[in-house]
Design a protein around this motif. Sequence first.
Motif, PDB file in Angstrom:
ATOM      1  N   GLN A 197      47.241   8.601  -8.711  1.00 47.41           N
ATOM      2  CA  GLN A 197      47.755   9.891  -9.162  1.00 47.41           C
ATOM      3  C   GLN A 197      47.367  10.140 -10.620  1.00 47.41           C
ATOM      4  OE1 GLN A 197      49.092  12.138  -7.062  1.00 47.41           O
ATOM      5  NE2 GLN A 197      51.301  11.878  -7.289  1.00 47.41           N
ATOM      6  N   GLU A 198      47.602   9.116 -11.435  1.00 48.60           N
ATOM      7  CA  GLU A 198      47.462   9.254 -12.880  1.00 48.60           C
ATOM      8  C   GLU A 198      46.017   9.282 -13.360  1.00 48.60           C
ATOM      9  OE1 GLU A 198      50.269   9.622 -15.136  1.00 48.60           O
ATOM     10  OE2 GLU A 198      50.955  10.135 -13.111  1.00 48.60           O
ATOM     11  N   ILE A 199      45.130   8.567 -12.662  1.00 40.65           N
ATOM     12  CA  ILE A 199      43.780   8.367 -13.206  1.00 40.65           C
ATOM     13  C   ILE A 199      42.987   9.663 -13.315  1.00 40.65           C
ATOM     14  CG2 ILE A 199      42.501   7.829 -11.076  1.00 40.65           C
ATOM     15  CD1 ILE A 199      41.298   5.428 -12.802  1.00 40.65           C
ATOM     16  N   TRP A 200      43.346  10.651 -12.505  1.00 41.71           N
ATOM     17  CA  TRP A 200      42.643  11.926 -12.571  1.00 41.71           C
ATOM     18  C   TRP A 200      42.707  12.563 -13.952  1.00 41.71           C
ATOM     19  CZ3 TRP A 200      39.209  12.617  -9.069  1.00 41.71           C
ATOM     20  CH2 TRP A 200      39.389  11.997  -7.816  1.00 41.71           C
ATOM     21  N   LYS A 201      43.743  12.198 -14.719  1.00 39.92           N
ATOM     22  CA  LYS A 201      43.906  12.756 -16.076  1.00 39.92           C
ATOM     23  C   LYS A 201      42.785  12.324 -17.008  1.00 39.92           C
ATOM     24  CE  LYS A 201      48.936  12.929 -15.705  1.00 39.92           C
ATOM     25  NZ  LYS A 201      50.163  12.173 -15.958  1.00 39.92           N
ATOM     26  N   VAL A 202      42.114  11.223 -16.670  1.00 39.89           N
ATOM     27  CA  VAL A 202      41.043  10.733 -17.553  1.00 39.89           C
ATOM     28  C   VAL A 202      39.696  10.647 -16.842  1.00 39.89           C
ATOM     29  CG1 VAL A 202      42.518   9.584 -19.239  1.00 39.89           C
ATOM     30  CG2 VAL A 202      41.795   8.338 -17.191  1.00 39.89           C
ATOM     31  N   VAL A 203      39.549  11.363 -15.729  1.00 40.65           N
ATOM     32  CA  VAL A 203      38.238  11.381 -15.076  1.00 40.65           C
ATOM     33  C   VAL A 203      37.304  12.257 -15.900  1.00 40.65           C
ATOM     34  CG1 VAL A 203      36.996  12.324 -13.083  1.00 40.65           C
ATOM     35  CG2 VAL A 203      38.947  10.799 -12.748  1.00 40.65           C
ATOM     36  N   ASN A 204      36.127  11.708 -16.190  1.00 30.85           N
ATOM     37  CA  ASN A 204      35.139  12.386 -17.021  1.00 30.85           C
ATOM     38  C   ASN A 204      34.282  13.290 -16.137  1.00 30.85           C
ATOM     39  OD1 ASN A 204      33.252  13.148 -18.884  1.00 30.85           O
ATOM     40  ND2 ASN A 204      32.432  11.092 -19.274  1.00 30.85           N
ATOM     41  N   TRP A 205      34.815  14.451 -15.850  1.00 27.93           N
ATOM     42  CA  TRP A 205      34.140  15.379 -14.951  1.00 27.93           C
ATOM     43  C   TRP A 205      32.746  15.784 -15.430  1.00 27.93           C
ATOM     44  CZ3 TRP A 205      35.114  15.771 -10.086  1.00 27.93           C
ATOM     45  CH2 TRP A 205      36.424  15.575  -9.607  1.00 27.93           C
ATOM     46  N   LYS A 206      32.543  15.803 -16.751  1.00 27.69           N
ATOM     47  CA  LYS A 206      31.213  16.149 -17.302  1.00 27.69           C
ATOM     48  C   LYS A 206      30.179  15.168 -16.757  1.00 27.69           C
ATOM     49  CE  LYS A 206      32.465  18.119 -21.801  1.00 27.69           C
ATOM     50  NZ  LYS A 206      33.379  17.265 -22.571  1.00 27.69           N
ATOM     51  N   ASN A 207      30.562  13.898 -16.722  1.00 33.48           N
ATOM     52  CA  ASN A 207      29.651  12.866 -16.228  1.00 33.48           C
ATOM     53  C   ASN A 207      29.403  13.033 -14.734  1.00 33.48           C
ATOM     54  OD1 ASN A 207      29.637   9.846 -14.901  1.00 33.48           O
ATOM     55  ND2 ASN A 207      28.359   9.966 -16.743  1.00 33.48           N
ATOM     56  N   VAL A 208      30.468  13.348 -14.002  1.00 29.31           N
ATOM     57  CA  VAL A 208      30.339  13.529 -12.556  1.00 29.31           C
ATOM     58  C   VAL A 208      29.426  14.724 -12.264  1.00 29.31           C
ATOM     59  CG1 VAL A 208      31.612  13.746 -10.383  1.00 29.31           C
ATOM     60  CG2 VAL A 208      32.685  12.605 -12.315  1.00 29.31           C
ATOM     61  N   GLU A 209      29.605  15.804 -13.051  1.00 31.30           N
ATOM     62  CA  GLU A 209      28.759  17.000 -12.893  1.00 31.30           C
ATOM     63  C   GLU A 209      27.302  16.691 -13.179  1.00 31.30           C
ATOM     64  OE1 GLU A 209      31.023  20.997 -14.266  1.00 31.30           O
ATOM     65  OE2 GLU A 209      31.200  19.324 -15.674  1.00 31.30           O
ATOM     66  N   GLN A 210      27.061  15.911 -14.235  1.00 33.24           N
ATOM     67  CA  GLN A 210      25.699  15.502 -14.601  1.00 33.24           C
ATOM     68  C   GLN A 210      25.045  14.769 -13.424  1.00 33.24           C
ATOM     69  OE1 GLN A 210      26.159  13.031 -18.029  1.00 33.24           O
ATOM     70  NE2 GLN A 210      24.990  14.372 -19.345  1.00 33.24           N
ATOM     71  N   ARG A 211      25.789  13.826 -12.867  1.00 31.40           N
ATOM     72  CA  ARG A 211      25.269  13.030 -11.754  1.00 31.40           C
ATOM     73  C   ARG A 211      24.984  13.921 -10.553  1.00 31.40           C
ATOM     74  NH1 ARG A 211      25.880   7.536 -12.405  1.00 31.40           N
ATOM     75  NH2 ARG A 211      27.222   6.834 -14.137  1.00 31.40           N
ATOM     76  N   TYR A 212      25.868  14.892 -10.310  1.00 29.05           N
ATOM     77  CA  TYR A 212      25.683  15.823  -9.198  1.00 29.05           C
ATOM     78  C   TYR A 212      24.440  16.671  -9.416  1.00 29.05           C
ATOM     79  CZ  TYR A 212      26.683  19.585  -5.863  1.00 29.05           C
ATOM     80  OH  TYR A 212      26.603  20.515  -4.859  1.00 29.05           O
ATOM     81  N   ALA A 213      24.277  17.147 -10.651  1.00 31.37           N
ATOM     82  CA  ALA A 213      23.105  17.972 -10.989  1.00 31.37           C
ATOM     83  C   ALA A 213      21.813  17.185 -10.751  1.00 31.37           C
ATOM     84  CB  ALA A 213      23.195  18.447 -12.429  1.00 31.37           C
ATOM     85  N   GLU A 214      21.793  15.942 -11.202  1.00 32.34           N
ATOM     86  CA  GLU A 214      20.637  15.056 -10.978  1.00 32.34           C
ATOM     87  C   GLU A 214      20.334  14.886  -9.503  1.00 32.34           C
ATOM     88  OE1 GLU A 214      18.950  14.529 -14.282  1.00 32.34           O
ATOM     89  OE2 GLU A 214      18.358  13.054 -12.765  1.00 32.34           O
ATOM     90  N   ALA A 215      21.398  14.656  -8.749  1.00 29.31           N
ATOM     91  CA  ALA A 215      21.247  14.363  -7.321  1.00 29.31           C
ATOM     92  C   ALA A 215      20.771  15.570  -6.532  1.00 29.31           C
ATOM     93  CB  ALA A 215      22.572  13.853  -6.748  1.00 29.31           C
ATOM     94  N   THR A 216      21.140  16.769  -7.006  1.00 24.61           N
ATOM     95  CA  THR A 216      20.817  17.972  -6.237  1.00 24.61           C
ATOM     96  C   THR A 216      19.581  18.687  -6.756  1.00 24.61           C
ATOM     97  OG1 THR A 216      22.395  19.174  -7.638  1.00 24.61           O
ATOM     98  CG2 THR A 216      23.183  18.445  -5.481  1.00 24.61           C
ATOM     99  N   LYS A 217      18.897  18.093  -7.752  1.00 31.26           N
ATOM    100  CA  LYS A 217      17.694  18.728  -8.323  1.00 31.26           C
ATOM    101  C   LYS A 217      16.620  18.917  -7.263  1.00 31.26           C
ATOM    102  CE  LYS A 217      17.066  16.654 -12.406  1.00 31.26           C
ATOM    103  NZ  LYS A 217      16.483  16.202 -13.701  1.00 31.26           N
TER     104      LYS A 217
END
Lengths: 124, 219
Positions: free
Chosen positions: A104-124
Amino acid sequence: FWTNLAPITCGGGELQSGALSKAIDNKFGSLAKFQEIFNAKTAAVQGSGWGWLVYCPQDKGIKIMTMPNQDPVGSLGVVPLLGIDVWEHAYYLKYENRRPEYLQEIWKVVNWKNVEQRYAEATK
Amino acid sequence: RNPKIVQSSVKPMSAKNRFTLQPLPYPKDALEQGGISRETVSYHYDKHHAGYVRKLNAADEAGKVPKNASLEQLIINADGAVFNLAAQIYNHTFYWESMAASSKGCQGSIAKAIQLQFSTYSDFIAAFKQKATTHFGSGWVWLSLNKQLQLVLSDGHDACNPLRDRMIPLLCIDVWEHAYYVDYRNDRAAYIDNFVLLINWERVQQRYENAIKSFKSNL
């Protein structure tokens, strides 16, 4: 895992609207619903393992997976975007056996910028 | 030595609960001198062990557990969640009984059997420690007796139990992180070094002799 986390002061917990947030809404309905499903699946891992949000190049979509021990999700032909460690050492000192609370708590510190970067790379 | 049966601090289960939490064979601080703190025993017993019992009873009430099956039968025959819960209940009870605040050490019939199988007691301990230290992830290490009356040292993941392989378990150690994280953090090796000094050899010998009888009577 470390790259997937960030302090709240550095954007931890904040998913900006963009390609990834759209993909999450399309697939799961909403960010909250995604987190609910992710947490349920990840809490249910027997013993040690990880919960993952991955991009599947075959389906051209994101999905939630879990893996035992340290088995790499990449070996299944998917691209890891976000991984949450549920080995007991990841949460025992603060949460004891209360894995759902840790999730429940860990979502408060998930680095979404990093996840988005990885997604962008993967979907290029 | 008079082992004290201690009332668990967990809320008593209702009468219809088929599976019960066995009382600890000693007070919660009994193993402190041996490196397993009262805090660890409390979490391990009241949260993890008791939790498995609660969940299996809940699954039972929901009709998910074969009626009339004993814990051992579930371990041998069930799969998935029911197997995990049943095995973890059994494994933890077994674990508590594998330890004692004091023991006269490895003697008698079990000592002879260990020497026959492993050359020396030290060699056995080294092999036991090696298996326990190197097991990757959550799991258990078991000393068991097989049908050929040989001692078998094995390790397995998560809720593994040697009954499943038709062996009779004699001794086990829990290497899930929750068993040692409070006292040793990630130093599993130190936990194992201390565990071997806590082994309840009298109980192991008893189990060994019963296992021999059991296998012989089934021939």
